[in-house]
Motif scaffolding. Structure first.
Motif, short mmCIF file in Angstrom:
data_model
loop_
_atom_site.label_atom_id
_atom_site.label_comp_id
_atom_site.label_asym_id
_atom_site.label_seq_id
_atom_site.Cartn_x
_atom_site.Cartn_y
_atom_site.Cartn_z
N THR A 9 -50.68 -33.29 24.55
CA THR A 9 -51.09 -31.91 24.36
C THR A 9 -52.53 -31.84 23.85
O THR A 9 -52.91 -32.59 22.96
N ILE A 10 -53.29 -30.91 24.42
CA ILE A 10 -54.66 -30.65 23.99
C ILE A 10 -54.72 -29.21 23.53
O ILE A 10 -54.31 -28.30 24.26
N GLY A 11 -55.21 -28.97 22.33
CA GLY A 11 -55.31 -27.62 21.79
C GLY A 11 -56.53 -26.89 22.29
O GLY A 11 -57.62 -27.45 22.35
N VAL A 12 -56.33 -25.63 22.66
CA VAL A 12 -57.42 -24.74 23.06
C VAL A 12 -57.36 -23.53 22.14
O VAL A 12 -56.39 -22.77 22.18
N PRO A 13 -58.40 -23.32 21.29
CA PRO A 13 -58.38 -22.17 20.38
C PRO A 13 -58.63 -20.87 21.13
O PRO A 13 -59.57 -20.77 21.92
N VAL A 68 -65.51 -22.74 22.56
CA VAL A 68 -65.73 -24.18 22.53
C VAL A 68 -65.82 -24.73 23.95
O VAL A 68 -65.27 -24.17 24.89
N ASP A 69 -66.53 -25.83 24.08
CA ASP A 69 -66.52 -26.59 25.31
C ASP A 69 -65.35 -27.54 25.17
O ASP A 69 -65.42 -28.52 24.43
N THR A 70 -64.26 -27.24 25.86
CA THR A 70 -63.03 -28.01 25.68
C THR A 70 -63.15 -29.43 26.21
O THR A 70 -62.41 -30.31 25.76
N ARG A 109 -64.95 -20.35 32.49
CA ARG A 109 -64.61 -19.99 31.13
C ARG A 109 -63.35 -19.13 31.10
O ARG A 109 -63.15 -18.29 31.98
N ASP A 110 -62.53 -19.36 30.07
CA ASP A 110 -61.34 -18.52 29.88
C ASP A 110 -61.75 -17.21 29.22
O ASP A 110 -62.95 -17.02 28.93
N PRO A 111 -60.85 -16.27 28.97
CA PRO A 111 -61.23 -14.98 28.39
C PRO A 111 -61.88 -15.07 27.01
O PRO A 111 -62.57 -14.14 26.59
N ASP A 112 -61.69 -16.19 26.29
CA ASP A 112 -62.34 -16.37 24.99
C ASP A 112 -63.71 -17.02 25.12
O ASP A 112 -64.39 -17.24 24.13
N THR A 115 -65.06 -23.20 27.59
CA THR A 115 -65.45 -23.83 28.84
C THR A 115 -64.40 -24.83 29.31
O THR A 115 -63.91 -25.65 28.53
N LEU A 116 -64.06 -24.73 30.59
CA LEU A 116 -63.16 -25.66 31.26
C LEU A 116 -63.86 -26.11 32.55
O LEU A 116 -64.82 -25.49 33.01
N TYR A 117 -63.37 -27.18 33.13
CA TYR A 117 -63.96 -27.73 34.34
C TYR A 117 -62.88 -27.92 35.40
O TYR A 117 -61.73 -28.24 35.06
#
Length: 121
Positions: A9-13, A68-70, A109-112, A115-117
């Motif tokens: 699991t990776i947390g995304v705030p 954040v840049d995840t 980018r998600d709504p917050d 950053t995702l790739y």
């Protein structure tokens, strides 16, 4: 000596867990693996993942307003189609990168604003 065998699991705030859940399930097509109240973190423990994926994301309550840049790379069979889909959904995406000898990829980018790739497999 290696005691670890994988990453689960990776947390995304996220600032709004309901909005994030709608984005990750509705726009990205992830499945909800868990959604449980967890007052200790100030919200819920929400876990989502692409169908059948061994690694998942926990949409955790943000402790800051800063995105954040995840560093998370999501795999896709067709980066161009994924790029067009996200753009049609109004997702903040960068240009599709197609370089010789490098898999096609793009940033979004998600709504917050996190950053995702996306990288073609």
């Amino acid at each position: 000596m290696n005691h670890f065998t994988g990453i689960r699991t990776i947390g995304v705030p996220v600032g709004d867990q309901d909005r994030a859940l709608a984005f990750y399930t509705g726009t990205l097509g992830f499945e909800v693996l868990m959604d449980a109240p967890l007052p200790e973190i100030g919200g819920r423990w929400i876990v989502v993942a692409p169908p059948g994926a061994p690694t998942n994301l926990a949409l955790t309550p943000a402790t800051s307003d800063e995105p954040v840049d995840t560093g998370i790379r999501l795999v896709t069979a067709d980066a161009s189609a994924a790029h067009k889909h996200l753009q049609s959904e109004g997702v903040d995406t960068d240009e599709l990168i197609v370089w010789p000898d490098v898999p096609p990829m793009f940033t979004f980018r998600d709504p917050d604003g996190n950053t995702l790739y996306a990288v073609q497999e």
